[in-house]
Design a protein around this motif. Structure first.
Motif, short mmCIF file in Angstrom:
data_model
loop_
_atom_site.label_atom_id
_atom_site.label_comp_id
_atom_site.label_asym_id
_atom_site.label_seq_id
_atom_site.Cartn_x
_atom_site.Cartn_y
_atom_site.Cartn_z
N SER A 34 -3.23 42.26 -51.48
CA SER A 34 -2.53 41.95 -50.28
C SER A 34 -3.37 41.65 -49.05
CB SER A 34 -1.96 43.30 -49.78
OG SER A 34 -0.81 43.78 -50.70
N ILE A 35 -2.83 40.92 -48.19
CA ILE A 35 -3.26 40.46 -46.87
C ILE A 35 -2.37 40.63 -45.64
CG2 ILE A 35 -2.77 38.01 -46.87
CD1 ILE A 35 -6.12 37.58 -46.48
N ILE A 36 -2.91 40.73 -44.55
CA ILE A 36 -1.90 40.63 -43.29
C ILE A 36 -2.25 39.47 -42.76
CG2 ILE A 36 -1.42 41.92 -41.04
CD1 ILE A 36 -1.39 43.67 -43.63
N ILE A 37 -1.04 38.54 -42.49
CA ILE A 37 -1.12 37.47 -41.94
C ILE A 37 -0.30 37.73 -40.43
CG2 ILE A 37 -0.18 35.12 -41.71
CD1 ILE A 37 -0.45 35.22 -44.62
N LYS A 38 -1.11 37.25 -39.25
CA LYS A 38 -0.59 37.12 -37.96
C LYS A 38 0.40 36.09 -37.72
CE LYS A 38 -4.74 39.53 -36.43
NZ LYS A 38 -5.88 39.44 -35.70
N ALA A 39 1.62 36.17 -38.28
CA ALA A 39 2.41 35.38 -38.41
C ALA A 39 3.98 35.92 -38.92
CB ALA A 39 2.58 34.06 -38.88
N PRO A 40 5.24 35.62 -38.33
CA PRO A 40 6.44 35.92 -39.25
C PRO A 40 6.63 35.49 -40.47
CG PRO A 40 6.91 34.41 -37.38
CD PRO A 40 5.55 34.64 -37.32
N PRO A 41 7.35 35.93 -41.31
CA PRO A 41 7.57 35.43 -42.50
C PRO A 41 8.24 34.06 -42.62
CG PRO A 41 8.60 37.68 -42.44
CD PRO A 41 8.11 37.46 -41.11
N GLU A 42 9.11 33.65 -41.63
CA GLU A 42 9.54 32.29 -41.58
C GLU A 42 8.34 31.17 -41.22
OE1 GLU A 42 10.26 34.75 -39.20
OE2 GLU A 42 12.32 35.21 -40.31
N LYS A 43 7.37 31.57 -40.70
CA LYS A 43 6.08 30.64 -40.85
C LYS A 43 5.30 30.62 -42.08
CE LYS A 43 6.37 29.49 -36.44
NZ LYS A 43 6.82 28.12 -35.92
N ILE A 44 5.54 31.68 -42.95
CA ILE A 44 4.81 31.78 -44.31
C ILE A 44 5.67 31.11 -45.26
CG2 ILE A 44 3.84 33.42 -45.83
CD1 ILE A 44 3.55 35.65 -43.44
N TYR A 45 6.73 31.41 -45.39
CA TYR A 45 7.79 30.94 -46.46
C TYR A 45 7.49 29.47 -46.87
CZ TYR A 45 12.06 30.39 -48.91
OH TYR A 45 13.00 30.03 -49.95
N MET A 125 6.79 39.55 -48.91
CA MET A 125 6.21 39.71 -47.35
C MET A 125 7.23 40.88 -46.82
SD MET A 125 6.59 35.70 -46.37
CE MET A 125 8.39 35.25 -46.67
N GLU A 126 6.42 41.81 -46.06
CA GLU A 126 7.16 42.81 -45.37
C GLU A 126 6.61 42.72 -44.04
OE1 GLU A 126 5.52 46.66 -46.91
OE2 GLU A 126 5.60 45.53 -48.61
N PRO A 127 7.22 43.41 -43.01
CA PRO A 127 6.82 43.78 -41.80
C PRO A 127 5.75 44.55 -41.69
CG PRO A 127 9.15 43.96 -41.78
CD PRO A 127 8.67 43.92 -43.14
N HIS A 128 4.56 44.03 -40.65
CA HIS A 128 3.54 44.93 -40.49
C HIS A 128 3.39 44.86 -38.73
CE1 HIS A 128 -0.82 45.91 -40.47
NE2 HIS A 128 -0.56 46.63 -41.52
N PRO A 129 2.61 46.01 -38.45
CA PRO A 129 2.55 45.91 -36.94
C PRO A 129 1.49 45.00 -36.44
CG PRO A 129 2.02 47.99 -37.82
CD PRO A 129 2.42 47.32 -39.03
N GLU A 130 0.94 44.22 -37.24
CA GLU A 130 -0.02 43.11 -36.81
C GLU A 130 0.81 41.72 -37.34
OE1 GLU A 130 -4.29 43.55 -37.87
OE2 GLU A 130 -4.00 45.77 -37.85
N GLY A 131 1.81 41.69 -38.04
CA GLY A 131 2.33 40.40 -38.62
C GLY A 131 3.27 40.78 -39.31
N THR A 132 2.73 40.06 -40.75
CA THR A 132 3.39 40.14 -42.11
C THR A 132 2.37 40.86 -42.95
OG1 THR A 132 4.88 38.48 -41.33
CG2 THR A 132 4.92 38.98 -43.61
N LYS A 133 2.84 41.69 -43.86
CA LYS A 133 1.65 42.00 -45.17
C LYS A 133 2.38 41.00 -46.29
CE LYS A 133 0.59 45.66 -48.05
NZ LYS A 133 0.82 46.74 -48.67
N VAL A 134 1.49 40.41 -46.93
CA VAL A 134 1.99 39.40 -48.08
C VAL A 134 1.24 40.04 -49.26
CG1 VAL A 134 1.67 37.13 -49.00
CG2 VAL A 134 2.09 37.50 -46.43
N THR A 135 1.97 40.29 -50.16
CA THR A 135 1.62 40.84 -51.69
C THR A 135 1.91 39.81 -52.71
OG1 THR A 135 1.79 43.26 -50.66
CG2 THR A 135 1.58 42.75 -53.06
N TRP A 136 0.81 39.71 -53.28
CA TRP A 136 0.69 38.69 -54.45
C TRP A 136 0.76 39.56 -55.45
CZ3 TRP A 136 -1.85 33.23 -55.16
CH2 TRP A 136 -1.34 32.54 -56.57
N ARG A 137 1.42 39.49 -56.49
CA ARG A 137 1.40 40.45 -57.76
C ARG A 137 1.81 39.53 -58.94
NH1 ARG A 137 5.60 43.77 -56.60
NH2 ARG A 137 4.24 45.00 -55.36
N ASP A 138 1.05 39.88 -59.75
CA ASP A 138 1.22 39.19 -61.02
C ASP A 138 1.24 40.40 -62.22
OD1 ASP A 138 1.25 36.49 -60.47
OD2 ASP A 138 -0.85 36.05 -61.03
#
Length: 179
Positions: A34-45, A125-138
């Protein structure tokens, strides 16, 4: 002659022990980063849902072989988007997005030729106080083969660094673009 017999006997014993251990290992494996990205999901998608133009910008796998050849089918992004690849270095396979949501992320499947198993992946992607928490799972299932089960046990060390590097590159791309 005794030394050769001892070495061969020891090697055979070690192999038998590994196979025996493999019988007791779980068939299922899971790798997650996982990583925190300082952007909303719409920018990551757009980066995660578009496997033709989005993924090549941040996914480390795409850069492992400069001669890799991709073929795309279906829509360019979102559910149903698919790509196949051929590579002498990393093998051949197919990736297909099976589910996509601009707010929560994507699910995908990857099957590789010759390996005989499927990787089920998700980038959530899920909300996080600093932006969006992005989790990659395989995840995957190695079946009953003890050698494959040992491989499954080692999957985190084999894939984990690549997932983390890819997420860091995704973060860099998205945050560089975000206002």
């Amino acid at each position: 002659m005794k030394v050769i017999k001892f070495i061969l006997g020891s090697a055979l014993g070690a192999i038998l022990i590994l196979v025996a251990i493999g019988f007791f290992l779980p068939s299922n494996w899971r790798v997650e980063r996982s990583i925190i990205i300082k952007a909303p999901p719409e920018k990551i998608y757009p980066y995660i849902a578009n496997i033709k133009t989005g993924w090549p910008q941040w996914n480390s796998f795409d850069k492992e072989d400069s001669n890799i050849q991709f073929t795309y089918t279906g829509p360019e992004g979102g559910e149903g988007a698919s790509r196949s690849w051929t590579s002498e270095k990393v093998g051949s396979g197919v990736q297909r997005i099976t589910k996509a949501n601009i707010h929560s992320g994507i699910d995908f499947e990857v099957s590789t030729e010759g390996a005989g198993f499927v990787v089920y992946g998700s980038i959530n992607m899920e909300p996080h106080p600093e932006g969006t928490k992005v989790t990659w799972r395989d995840t995957g299932n190695m079946g009953a083969n003890p050698i494959y089960k040992i491989m499954g046990y080692l999957m985190d060390s084999m894939l984990g660094k690549n997932l983390q590097k890819s997420l860091e590159q995704l973060k860099g791309k998205v945050e560089a673009e975000a206002p």
